[in-house]
Design an enzyme around this catalytic site. Structure first.
Site, PDB file in Angstrom:
ATOM      1  N   CYS A 284       1.214  -1.235   0.020  1.00  0.00           N
ATOM      2  CA  CYS A 284      -0.213  -0.095  -0.500  1.00  0.00           C
ATOM      3  C   CYS A 284       0.904   1.431  -0.281  1.00  0.00           C
ATOM      4  CB  CYS A 284      -1.115  -0.362   1.336  1.00  0.00           C
ATOM      5  SG  CYS A 284       0.137   0.424   2.895  1.00  0.00           S
ATOM      6  N   HIS A 331      -2.230   1.773   6.915  1.00  0.00           N
ATOM      7  CA  HIS A 331      -3.176   0.961   5.736  1.00  0.00           C
ATOM      8  C   HIS A 331      -3.597   3.028   4.760  1.00  0.00           C
ATOM      9  CE1 HIS A 331      -4.344  -0.956   1.689  1.00  0.00           C
ATOM     10  NE2 HIS A 331      -5.101   0.317   1.665  1.00  0.00           N
ATOM     11  N   HIS A 343      -5.847   1.977  -4.126  1.00  0.00           N
ATOM     12  CA  HIS A 343      -5.253   1.423  -3.036  1.00  0.00           C
ATOM     13  C   HIS A 343      -3.948  -0.132  -3.368  1.00  0.00           C
ATOM     14  CE1 HIS A 343      -7.909  -1.102  -0.586  1.00  0.00           C
ATOM     15  NE2 HIS A 343      -8.343  -0.974  -1.693  1.00  0.00           N
TER      16      HIS A 343
END
Length: 369
Positions: A284, A331, A343
């Protein structure tokens, strides 16, 4: 077999991409649009006659429980990945520092060698003069002018000797400091190596546990599991939009922000891989850091470090801003406009577009503040 799996994954990615682009390219939408994207609605119920989802045995976990367990395992793996990436980036900095210190030590030793040569030359010159001290030679000079010239040379010689000894002493102290610095950096390097190994072990354990859970499911159950995952995201995004979070969001992307978004969206369909920064796969924060690097702005490598960038309110959000998710900042995604973000979700998933509110938002940060 690998080719078939990749083809299957690409097919699924293409479907996801088409759905996402249908949302984002609807009339009136764009990087600076104000419409709000929600993820595609969950699949409709099975048609009559279609096989029903298996009924779990008494005491067995439901698919929803399994989904949450898998999601939690991947979240823990994501947090460990951030720790691994941080240790990795610090190791790189420390390795570069050790090289710099080594170069300083080499230069210092060469300097000391040169100073010792100069001191040796002075000693040899005194020996050739019969060992008579410069002060004595000054007193025994035969003429006033020779006396004054010798006096000036004596002062210059004394100053040169003092400077030589001072420089030699300072260089030796510098070498001692460099050696101490090197020892400290080596200790940090070793600590980072240990932390990296621990994080790597945690990542592999969590991913394996999640994959083991999923591998025990039948094909129909896996399909239903993906549907449950999409339904959870849809529900979260819908609730987020219903809260009015996007009511005043209409920020326009900067030129750098547009370049970052273009890079990030161009990676859609590429697989998630922990620790990866491209070009074939990303985690990510690897995706977001590389996207901004492509836009001409170097930002921290991990989502937890990216959290330190300048924070902005959700209402001031604009394309290119980064959305940090979960309390532990494990994240990150990039806002692309219209209530959507791109993402790299987790192992087993590809870089994709999703609702910006499909996960709990911790903060929004701006790399090009």
């Amino acid at each position: 077999m690998g080719t078939v799996k990749r083809a299957h994954r690409r097919g699924a990615s293409a479907l996801t991409l088409l759905c996402a682009m249908a949302i984002l390219t609807a009339p009136g939408l764009g990087l600076s649009g104000t419409a709000h994207a929600a993820p595609a609605a969950p699949a409709a119920p099975s048609a009559p006659g279609a096989p029903a989802a298996p009924t779990p045995e008494p005491g067995a976990k439901s698919l929803e429980q399994i989904r949450k367990e898998i999601e939690d395992l991947y979240r823990q793996a994501g947090s460990a990945t951030d720790a691994y990436n941080l240790a990795e980036s610090e190791t790189k900095v420390q390795s570069e520092r050790i090289v710099q210190i080594a170069q300083l030590i080499v230069a210092g030793r060469e300097r000391i060698s040169g100073l010792k040569d100069r001191a040796g030359a002075a000693a040899r010159a005194q020996y050739r003069s019969g060992g008579l001290p410069a002060g004595a030679r000054l007193v025994l000079s035969e003429s006033p002018s020779q006396f004054l010239d010798s006096k000036d040379r004596l002062r210059q010689g004394e100053k040169a000797t003092t400077d030589l000894l001072t420089e030699l002493d300072r260089t030796q102290h510098d070498l001692q400091r460099y050696a101490k610095d090197a020892s400290t950096v080596w200790q940090k390097l070793e600590a980072n190596r240990v932390e990296r190994e621990k994080s790597k072990k945690r990542i592999e354990e969590k991913i394996k546990a999640a994959q083991d859970l999923e591998s025990k499911l039948e094909a129909e159950e896996k399909a239903r599991l993906l549907q449950l995952e999409q339904e959870a995201q849809y529900k979260a995004q819908t609730q987020w939009l219903s809260s009015g979070a996007m009511k005043d969001v209409n920020g326009k992307a900067t030129d750098a922000g547009k370049r970052a978004v273009q890079f990030a969206t161009a990676q859609m369909g590429k697989p998630y891989e922990w620790g990866a920064t491209g070009p074939g796969s990303f985690d990510c924060s690897g995706l977001t850091s590389q996207a901004w690097l492509a836009a001409g702005k170097a930002i921290p490598r991990t989502s937890q470090e990216q959290l330190r960038l300048r924070k902005v309110a959700v209402k001031d959000m604009r394309p290119g801003d980064l959305i940090i998710y979960f309390d532990d900042a494990s994240h990150v995604g990039m806002y692309v406009g219209d209530g959507a973000m791109v993402h790299a979700p987790r192992p087993g998933r590809d870089v994709t577009m999703a609702g910006a509110g499909s996960m709990p938002i911790k903060a929004v940060v701006r790399p090009d503040a």
